[in-house]
Design an enzyme around this catalytic site. Structure first.
Site, PDB file in Angstrom:
ATOM      1  N   CYS A 151       0.806  -1.219   0.000  1.00 53.98           N
ATOM      2  CA  CYS A 151       0.000   0.000   0.000  1.00 53.98           C
ATOM      3  C   CYS A 151       0.838   1.267   0.000  1.00 53.98           C
ATOM      4  O   CYS A 151       0.296   2.368   0.040  1.00 53.98           O
ATOM      5  CB  CYS A 151      -0.966  -0.015   1.178  1.00 53.98           C
ATOM      6  SG  CYS A 151      -2.051  -1.448   1.072  1.00 53.98           S
ATOM      7  N   HIS A 188      -2.142   8.443   5.662  1.00 56.12           N
ATOM      8  CA  HIS A 188      -2.432   7.134   5.080  1.00 56.12           C
ATOM      9  C   HIS A 188      -3.879   6.799   5.446  1.00 56.12           C
ATOM     10  O   HIS A 188      -4.640   6.389   4.598  1.00 56.12           O
ATOM     11  CB  HIS A 188      -1.442   6.093   5.591  1.00 56.12           C
ATOM     12  CG  HIS A 188      -1.567   4.766   4.914  1.00 56.12           C
ATOM     13  ND1 HIS A 188      -1.501   4.624   3.553  1.00 56.12           N
ATOM     14  CD2 HIS A 188      -1.775   3.513   5.408  1.00 56.12           C
ATOM     15  CE1 HIS A 188      -1.659   3.342   3.234  1.00 56.12           C
ATOM     16  NE2 HIS A 188      -1.833   2.650   4.322  1.00 56.12           N
ATOM     17  N   GLU A 208      -0.697   5.625  13.195  1.00 56.03           N
ATOM     18  CA  GLU A 208      -0.356   6.862  12.479  1.00 56.03           C
ATOM     19  C   GLU A 208      -0.484   8.063  13.411  1.00 56.03           C
ATOM     20  O   GLU A 208       0.333   8.986  13.374  1.00 56.03           O
ATOM     21  CB  GLU A 208      -1.244   7.025  11.239  1.00 56.03           C
ATOM     22  CG  GLU A 208      -0.767   8.156  10.332  1.00 56.03           C
ATOM     23  CD  GLU A 208      -1.428   8.142   8.948  1.00 56.03           C
ATOM     24  OE1 GLU A 208      -2.399   7.374   8.756  1.00 56.03           O
ATOM     25  OE2 GLU A 208      -0.967   8.910   8.070  1.00 56.03           O
ATOM     26  N   LYS A 242      -8.965   8.789   1.863  1.00 56.15           N
ATOM     27  CA  LYS A 242      -9.587   7.463   1.772  1.00 56.15           C
ATOM     28  C   LYS A 242     -10.997   7.443   2.348  1.00 56.15           C
ATOM     29  O   LYS A 242     -11.771   6.529   2.039  1.00 56.15           O
ATOM     30  CB  LYS A 242      -8.720   6.418   2.486  1.00 56.15           C
ATOM     31  CG  LYS A 242      -7.389   6.157   1.789  1.00 56.15           C
ATOM     32  CD  LYS A 242      -6.638   5.011   2.440  1.00 56.15           C
ATOM     33  CE  LYS A 242      -5.296   4.741   1.770  1.00 56.15           C
ATOM     34  NZ  LYS A 242      -4.239   5.723   2.136  1.00 56.15           N
ATOM     35  N   HIS A 256      -9.603   2.895  -0.397  1.00 59.54           N
ATOM     36  CA  HIS A 256      -8.166   2.623  -0.425  1.00 59.54           C
ATOM     37  C   HIS A 256      -7.812   2.043  -1.787  1.00 59.54           C
ATOM     38  O   HIS A 256      -8.139   0.894  -2.083  1.00 59.54           O
ATOM     39  CB  HIS A 256      -7.820   1.643   0.700  1.00 59.54           C
ATOM     40  CG  HIS A 256      -6.345   1.446   0.909  1.00 59.54           C
ATOM     41  ND1 HIS A 256      -5.381   1.923   0.049  1.00 59.54           N
ATOM     42  CD2 HIS A 256      -5.673   0.818   1.909  1.00 59.54           C
ATOM     43  CE1 HIS A 256      -4.184   1.595   0.503  1.00 59.54           C
ATOM     44  NE2 HIS A 256      -4.323   0.927   1.626  1.00 59.54           N
ATOM     45  N   PHE A 261       1.567  -3.446   4.134  1.00 60.98           N
ATOM     46  CA  PHE A 261       1.930  -4.786   4.599  1.00 60.98           C
ATOM     47  C   PHE A 261       3.377  -5.067   4.230  1.00 60.98           C
ATOM     48  O   PHE A 261       3.860  -4.628   3.191  1.00 60.98           O
ATOM     49  CB  PHE A 261       1.063  -5.855   3.924  1.00 60.98           C
ATOM     50  CG  PHE A 261      -0.338  -5.959   4.456  1.00 60.98           C
ATOM     51  CD1 PHE A 261      -0.749  -5.240   5.558  1.00 60.98           C
ATOM     52  CD2 PHE A 261      -1.252  -6.807   3.843  1.00 60.98           C
ATOM     53  CE1 PHE A 261      -2.046  -5.350   6.044  1.00 60.98           C
ATOM     54  CE2 PHE A 261      -2.550  -6.928   4.311  1.00 60.98           C
ATOM     55  CZ  PHE A 261      -2.952  -6.195   5.409  1.00 60.98           C
TER      56      PHE A 261
END
Lengths: 396, 426
Positions: free
Chosen positions: B176, B316, B327, B348, B353, B412
């Protein structure tokens, strides 16, 4: 940067394949002309199976091994070998600023689950809901992570602690060339001091054979060395892992690391693969690598055995008769993403020893080597796209 | 000439064109209108049946038709649109020739169920189907086009051919964070002096039943299907996962010197980039947040700035319980007492996403945020999380004075990348 590009040394090599593990074992097996192929397990397809390996030696936690599919285990193991050979293993400070570029495919699937779904679909009343239900029940949650391309790099971070940065390039052979090229460019420009580059492939996989079989790229039925496949072309996938520790000469000297060889330049291109493109592209790249150690040397060729790429590469190689040729694919098979890093490792061990391994090429194209080897040029021509060269030099 | 270089003496890198496709629409104008209006692009999935799935919503791109549909075919189409917009705006190169390399963030590629089913049928296998049957069907040579389409380099090769980029196209995945990595690779190539321009693109068209189920099995997706527009709830206490979406973002990067020399309009500056891998776990961040904190600090330092110079953060902000908590911890550690005063919003919440594309999609939007001096909101923020004391620009867009912004991307595999974007060359 005003002082010109910094030198890139190869200070660590981690390789394993059907010939075993480690640079010396590979040099000796190649010198003896050893060929390890399996013509039965995936018949009619021919593959080079991974030699037995004790994964515990580089991936001590069984829990980590369970989270990986074979391609990730092979790669994480090879990365561990490379770090150990560079004297970097367990050096948290060095690993914390070590950059990493991995060339990866991915996507090992649960073939039994796929088969069961495909078998059931025609009999299902409503096909889409059937597929949904089967996937919800049959897919292992962790399999996804074992499939993701960037999770080889992720596993190397977890198992070996390489955390400076982590990037994964995809795109078959070309990604393997680009990974090394960008690693060298970062070191030469001062963006990195030390970089781990490489990749891994499990060549013993039906879903990978399937992808290449769509265009009949697989070698079938009868095994022959790469240069002898003209009438019956194809590559034999090989399981392999190959990682290099690339380091600026200053960084290596400062920590007392011994270089195996110098990686002087890496260049590559993308041709459209019109007839003759591979030959002319390699010739153009040859002019860019700037030999400086005399006229003699060796080509460590990544020729795959597919056509027309192999014949076109051969035409280029023939134009440089002062370089003895060795196509390692005849012995270790085609590794796709890791092939280029593997061949740089094999070139490095050869120039370090000052001796090219012998050849039993039945076509006679691979002539006997000259006495002392001071430089080797690695070729990486993709089966479909991508052309690359690297110059590996002996450090005196 | 000193002004053409940054504080570290490297060529300064500017953006001269950008393009965007998201579930909100194609093109920056439409997207900006809808983003600042706080609209959601999330809807019920109609592309495939959702029976027995826990998540039945996504930000699929339904306003484009791609035949035959596959993730790489959709990714290629989305990227084409974003690139066309970016190149047109930059005015660089000519039709079919872009004078620089391609850096492409794209999802890993593999054969999909429709093709497997076609092969199974073609194999003539009756009771049980195995990969041996599929291989036999493939060997017939009737499915040759599948080879090029499902190679990992498929989309990159096609785009390199279409737009005539130079050299070997690099396809990459940092999960991502991929979109930010693509921009970073372009930034670094220009800083090395290898090229005056780079085409940085990120695209993702991979919403199919298996990809959705894979994320679902990791409990990563929101299951609040009704109403779809309310599912993505970054930073809210009732956030329950991210919503998958498709899209593409593209940027034409150039050295400031080259851009000025040809009189190009400059949209903004890629001032810095930072990364730091996390070795804690395959899907979870280190609990102390150190890798993310280090990543953001590296980006600020790379830009030659201090945390006090940061005026806005494009989060993010996935809407998973874990990401948003970590975050928040990281930006709080980096900004210190200023954290309550620096707005941080998540695109998002509206777009979903876009996975491999998100880093570039959000970098494009971050530059628009600086250009318009207006911050798109974090929508669906109705239940504040007492553990997250951030100014998330809740539910309504807001004007603000901003010079420097950060765009965060985490993925990830311990992937962390932060970009620092500036409105004007310093």
């Amino acid at each position: 940067m005003a002082d010109g590009p910094r030198e890139t040394w190869i200070t660590g090599v981690g390789i394993l394949s059907c010939l075993g593990e480690g640079p010396d074992a590979h040099w000796q097996a190649l010198d003896a002309g050893k060929i390890n192929v399996d013509t039965t397990k995936f018949a009619p397809y021919i593959v080079h199976p991974l030699a037995p390996v004790n994964f515990d030696a580089q991936i001590p936690k069984k829990g980590d091994q369970r989270q990986m599919e074979p391609w990730q285990r092979i790669g994480t193991y090879a990365a561990g070998l490379a770090l150990a050979s560079a004297g970097a293993k367990g050096n948290a400070d060095l690993l914390g600023r070590m950059d990493m570029i991995v060339a990866a495919g991915g996507g090992e699937r649960d073939l039994a689950a796929d088969g069961a779904i495909l078998s059931g679909l025609p009999k299902a009343g409503e096909q889409e809901p059937f597929l949904n239900e089967r996937l919800m029940n049959d897919l292992r949650p962790t399999l996804f992570l074992a499939q993701l391309s960037n999770l080889l790099a992720g596993n190397i971070s977890i198992v070996h602690g390489v955390t400076g940065s982590s990037r994964t390039f995809m795109g078959e052979e070309a990604s393997g060339v680009d990974a090394v090229r960008i690693g060298v460019a970062r070191i030469q420009s001062g963006q990195s001091d030390i970089v781990l580059v490489g990749g891994a492939q499990n060549g013993e996989r039906k879903e990978m054979l399937l992808l290449y079989e769509f265009a009949q790229f697989n070698l079938t039925k009868e095994f022959k060395p790469v240069w002898a496949r003209h009438g019956h072309p194809g590559f034999a996938l090989g399981s392999m892992g190959a990682f290099l520790v690339l380091e600026s000469s200053d960084n290596a000297r400062a920590r007392g690391a011994k270089p195996m060889a110098r990686l002087t330049s890496v260049v590559n291109a993308r041709s459209e693969r019109k007839p003759g493109d591979v030959t002319t592209t390699l010739a153009r790249l040859w002019d860019k690598i700037a030999l400086r150690r005399g006229k003699n040397g060796a080509f460590i060729s990544g020729a795959t055995g597919v056509e027309p790429a192999t014949s076109e590469e051969r035409a280029f190689l023939k134009g440089h008769p002062e370089f003895a040729v060795r196509a390692t694919g005849s012995h270790i098979g085609h590794g796709v993403e890791p092939q280029f890093a593997m061949n740089i490792a094999l070139a490095a061990v050869a120039v370090q020893r000052g001796a090219l391994f012998a050849s039993q090429d039945p076509t006679g194209f691979e002539r006997a080597a000259d006495d002392a080897l001071a430089q080797a040029v690695v070729t990486g021509v993709g089966h479909w796209r991508g052309e690359g060269l690297a110059l590996v030099e002996k450090i005196d | 000439m000193a002004a053409m270089h940054d504080k570290a003496g490297r060529p300064m890198v500017v953006v001269t064109g950008s393009g965007l496709v998201t579930p909100l629409g194609a093109g920056k104008v439409d997207n900006w209108k809808r983003l600042t209006a706080g609209e959601s692009g999330i809807h019920a999935i109609t592309r495939f049946a959702t029976e027995s799935l826990k998540t039945k919503i996504a930000g699929t791109i339904d306003f484009l038709t791609v035949e035959p549909l596959s993730a790489p075919a959709m990714a290629e189409r989305l990227a084409e649109l974003a690139i066309e917009e970016a190149i047109a705006q930059s005015g660089l190169g000519s039709r079919g020739h872009f004078p620089g390399p391609l850096f492409l963030a794209v999802a890993p590629n593999e054969l999909e169920w429709p093709q497997r089913e076609v092969l199974a049928k073609a194999s003539g296998a009756n009771e049980t189907v195995s990969y041996d049957d599929l291989l036999r069907a493939a060997a017939s040579g009737r499915f040759r086009s599948y080879h090029e389409r499902f190679l990992f380099g498929s989309v990159g090769e096609a785009l390199a051919g279409t737009f005539g980029t130079e050299g070997s196209p690099i396809s990459l995945s940092t999960a991502c964070a991929s979109g930010a990595s693509a921009i970073q690779l372009g930034l670094e190539a220009i800083r090395r002096g290898e090229t005056d321009a780079a085409l940085c693109v990120a695209t993702d068209g991979s919403i199919n039943v298996e990809s959705l189920i894979r994320f679902s099995l990791l409990s990563a997706l929101s299951v609040q299907n009704d109403p779809p527009q309310g599912a993505a709830k970054p930073f809210a206490k009732n956030r329950d996962g991210f919503v998958m979406a498709e899209g593409a973002g593209a940027m034409v990067l150039e050295s400031y010197e080259a851009a000025v020399a040809r009189g190009a309009n400059i949209l903004g500056v890629i001032a810095g980039c930072g990364e730091l891998a996390d070795s804690f776990h395959r899907t979870r961040s280190s609990p102390d947040g150190k890798p993310i904190i280090g990543c953001i600090r590296n980006a600020i330092a790379d830009a030659g700035l201090t945390p006090d110079d940061i005026d806005y953060i494009n989060a993010h902000g996935t809407g998973t319980p874990e990401n948003d908590k970590m975050e928040c911890l990281a930006v709080s550690a980096v900004l210190g007492d200023r954290v309550k005063d620096v707005p941080i919003s998540s695109n998002k919440s509206m777009i979903g996403h876009t996975l491999s594309a998100a880093g570039a999609v959000e970098a494009v939007i971050t530059l628009m945020t600086l250009e318009h001096q207006r911050i798109p909101p974090t929508i669906n923020y109705n239940v504040p999380d007492p553990a997250i004391l951030l100014d998330v620009v809740p539910n309504a867009a807001r004007d603000a004075r901003m010079r420097h912004a950060i765009s965060n991307s985490f993925g990830f595999g311990g992937q962390n990348v932060s970009l620092v974007l500036a409105r004007e060359p310093a």
